[in-house]
Enzyme design. Structure first.
Site, PDB file in Angstrom:
ATOM      1  N   ARG A 151       0.822  -1.210   0.000  1.00 35.68           N
ATOM      2  CA  ARG A 151       0.000   0.000   0.000  1.00 35.68           C
ATOM      3  C   ARG A 151       0.865   1.273   0.000  1.00 35.68           C
ATOM      4  O   ARG A 151       0.593   2.195  -0.781  1.00 35.68           O
ATOM      5  CB  ARG A 151      -0.964  -0.022   1.188  1.00 35.68           C
TER       6      ARG A 151
ATOM      7  N   ASN B 201      -6.730  -2.491   2.090  1.00 35.29           N
ATOM      8  CA  ASN B 201      -6.870  -3.944   2.091  1.00 35.29           C
ATOM      9  C   ASN B 201      -8.347  -4.294   2.162  1.00 35.29           C
ATOM     10  O   ASN B 201      -9.098  -3.708   2.948  1.00 35.29           O
ATOM     11  CB  ASN B 201      -6.167  -4.564   3.308  1.00 35.29           C
TER      12      ASN B 201
END
Length: 745
Positions: A7, A25
């Protein structure tokens, strides 16, 4: 992709490209909602593979219209509801300390100087600290450690390499070391110093590692190594050795220094000066580099190789819980170097070796498990493959993906079974996985089979023949989709005819197999006793072979063994008392080792065959093969090894050395197997050969067979990402069960 800084990586790329949106997520996946120019979005999609973090495994990218135009700017946002992931992407493997963190660890000017829990998005604990998914700090063992302002600033700064590094910590806010030795305790740097002093003084230390406790001693001190063997009840099985560095070629060094930090089996000369009892009688040592800051610090203080082995007694599960370790390791360790970060999952160290120019796993655990693997045929129903008995693993399968659980040791008692149940339950809970079908071995006495029978009715169980699972594991990880020939050479497994197999040539698909060839059989006098005592297995070959040996000189073995034992074993064989027959390559190699005087009693599983291989490596010149014959019996090609052992005994009686004869045995098995596969290929038209089973961890057999089969015009394949030994059985079971379910069999 989770737990590897994916990320933050997406944030950096999107910011570079001036894109708007968010990344989060979702279950086991990463979801990116992005807005910008078509060119910039295309460049982002391309970068997701081309520039991903080294530990990332990007399997599939799906692109579709966003539900709404994103707000200006790009952000990392909180994980969405877990849901049920399509695969098993959400649980990252543990990663060894990266170079950036190492520089901080040894930089006196850095605030994390000598802090044994330094980590970032590129390294540190992952699978061993996870409580739940998605992988965020609040769902890990770090939830109880509140970040200090400095750590929190790093964690929330998109430009920092600790941006969303979930285990981030420092000496002010993170875990702390503790030392206990008798009534003496210490913390922090004093704890580390006390542990180093104990090791330097020849004592044994229990160290709390990533996946449980480890036992540590000075690998150059014979008395310390001998004391560890005695206390751990491990008389001869080799120990792994941790070193600061190793002088090896670049290819091997890349494996040693990879983020998984496996133990690599290397020539003993790579690490001279070790106590002989580290790897008694062997020509290789299992070496690995430090995988955590704590290991780096300890090696930095001691500056010598260290034995670093599992924190358990022989055949017991590794101690994970602090109280359990204090109780079970009290009679082994002189002191305990622990800390207050809990271990959530038991993971041993992974082991691999180089064969045919590639790294091949011997034990799949920390650093590799629980990374998922592909299945050749997607399973229509979630299934659990329960594995075998030795070197136990289990596999969860859902859709086209299989998650092979970490190595759990031999499934030999109630404690090992409880550890299997706990690990399977933990991974199932994390992945919202509930098995509808259980695949298992055919052997009724395996605890894994008993587990399957207890856990599911017959209508939801699939029995898988042991050797079919071996060769299917090789075929599956090599991506085969058609019929293949399988060579399954191991110790023992139950055949579908109710007899013991172990030297098999099969024609197979994922849904079934047909036996084409086998080794000649011999009795195992006393059953398991013959496995533990190769000298007794040798007597079984002398007095009970399917193809009797012709009269010849008295074997030297008979002069070594007590006459009453020889007489008793012979009567057992003649009367068929507790002497099951087996067509086993592994037991044949055991018998050869016994006849050559290399190993009368095995101190650990496979020792006799390993010592036979060691002797063969020490031979000089090209080996002169022994006679062999392939005959036809009951519709099968059968290796009649009576002439092989007869010639071995004759050449031994004439004074030929054990090393040359050990090399001759290996050459003979290779030549015979290549000929057997050539006949099978001619008979079936199938030219791809999958080589698997514990004997295929033998470098001479594996290397010789791949070269010989290729020279014969056949394609030879070996296991790579799952072990050829029984640690790969569960993956093979999963591949077979998935294919059967898909075809409604």
């Amino acid at each position: 992709m989770q737990g590897v800084g994916f990320r933050p990586f997406v944030h950096r790329i999107a910011t570079e490209l001036d894109l708007d949106g968010v990344v989060r997520n979702v279950g086991g996946d990463v979801l990116i909602e992005v807005g910008g120019t078509e060119t910039a979005v295309a460049r982002l999609v391309g970068a997701l593979r081309a520039r991903a973090p080294a530990a990332a495994d990007v399997r599939e990218i799906t692109v579709g219209p966003a539900p709404a135009t994103p707000a200006p700017g790009f952000r990392v946002v909180a994980s969405a509801g877990a849901g049920v992931p399509a695969g098993f992407a959400g649980l990252p493997a543990d990663l060894a300390t990266c170079d950036d963190c190492l520089r901080e660890l040894f930089d006196p000017a850095d605030r994390r100087y000598r802090y044994p829990f330094v980590n970032c998005t590129a390294c540190g604990p992952r699978a061993t600290i996870v409580d739940d998914l998605p992988y965020d700090r609040v769902r890990t063992a770090m939830a109880g450690f509140t970040m200090c302002p400095s750590c929190a600033a790093e964690y929330h700064d998109p430009a920092d390499r600790r941006f969303h590094a979930e285990p981030v910590a420092c000496p002010r806010c993170g875990p702390r070391l503790t030392w206990r030795e008798g009534g003496h305790t210490a913390e922090g740097e004093r704890a580390l110093t006390a542990a180093a002093c104990a090791v330097a003084a020849g004592r044994i230390v229990a160290l709390k590692g990533l996946g449980g406790y480890q036992l540590v001693c000075d690998a150059t001190a014979p008395a310390a190594v001998a004391r560890l063997r005695e206390r751990k009840h491990r008389p001869r099985k080799p120990f792994a050795v941790m070193v600061r560095d190793a002088g090896v070629d670049p290819g091997v060094r890349a494996v040693l220094a990879s983020p998984a930090r496996p133990i690599v089996l290397l020539p003993a000369a790579v690490c001279p000066g070790l106590a002989p009892a580290v790897a008694p009688g062997l020509d290789r040592t299992g070496l690995f580099l430090p995988c955590t800051p704590l290991h780096h610090l300890l090696l930095g203080l001691l500056r010598r190789p260290l034995v670093v082995t599992s924190g358990n007694r022989a055949d017991e599960p590794i101690a994970v819980d602090d109280a359990d370790a204090a109780e079970r390791l009290a009679g082994i360790a002189d002191g305990f170097l622990g800390h207050d970060r809990p271990v959530r999952a038991r993971y041993d160290d992974s082991v691999l070796q180089m064969i045919d120019g590639a790294p091949r796993l011997v034990r799949r655990a920390r650093g590799y498990a629980p990374r998922p693997l592909d299945l050749p045929v997607a399973t229509p129903r979630p299934l659990l493959a329960a594995g075998a008995q030795l070197k136990h693993t289990f596999t969860l399968a859902r859709g086209g993906r299989a998650l092979v659980g970490p190595h759990g040791g031999d499934l030999a008692d109630a404690d090992a079974l409880a550890a299997f149940r706990a690990t399977a339950a933990q991974l199932g809970r994390l992945h919202r996985f509930e098995a509808e079908v259980i695949a298992h071995d055919l052997h009724p006495d395996y605890l894994s089979t008993a587990y399957a029978r207890q856990a599911a009715p017959e209508s939801r169980r699939i029995g898988v023949q042991h050797h079919h699972a071996h060769v299917a594991s090789c075929a599956a990880e090599n991506g085969l989709d058609g019929p293949f020939l399988g060579v399954a050479y191991d110790g023992l497994g139950l055949g579908d005819d109710g007899r013991l197999w172990g030297g098999e040539v099969l024609l197979a698909t994922y849904t079934g197999f047909r036996r084409l060839g086998r080794f000649g059989t011999a009795p195992l006098p006393g059953g398991e006793a013959a496995v533990r005592r190769p000298a007794r297995m040798a007597l079984g070959c002398l007095y009970g072979a399917e193809f009797p040996l012709p009269p010849g000189p008295e074997p030297a073995l008979l002069g070594r063994l007590p006459a009453p034992e020889v007489s008793l074993v012979r009567r057992m064989i003649e009367r068929g008392v507790r002497s099951p027959r087996a067509s086993s390559a592994g037991r044949f190699l055991d018998a050869a080792a016994g006849l050559l005087g290399l190993c009368d009693d095995a101190g650990y599983e496979g020792e006799a065959a390993i010592l036979l291989e060691v002797a063969a490596h020490r031979a000089t010149g090209d080996p002169v093969p022994l006679p062999w014959r392939i005959t036809r019996r009951d519709g099968l090609w059968v290796y009649d090894w009576s002439g092989t052992l007869d010639a071995l005994l004759l050449r031994q009686a004439c004074g030929e050395g054990a090393e040359a004869l050990a090399a001759a045995v290996h050459r003979t098995v290779v030549d015979m197997t290549v000929a057997l596969c050539a006949r099978a290929a001619e008979q079936t038209g199938v030219t791809v050969v999958c080589l698997s089973g514990g004997c295929l961890q033998n470098r001479i057999l594996a290397g010789g067979l791949t070269a010989g089969l290729r020279a014969a015009g056949l394609t030879a394949l070996l296991n790579r990402d799952v072990p050829a030994n029984d640690g790969g059985i569960s993956y093979g079971q999963a591949a077979i069960a998935a294919a059967r379910l898909a075809e409604g069999i």
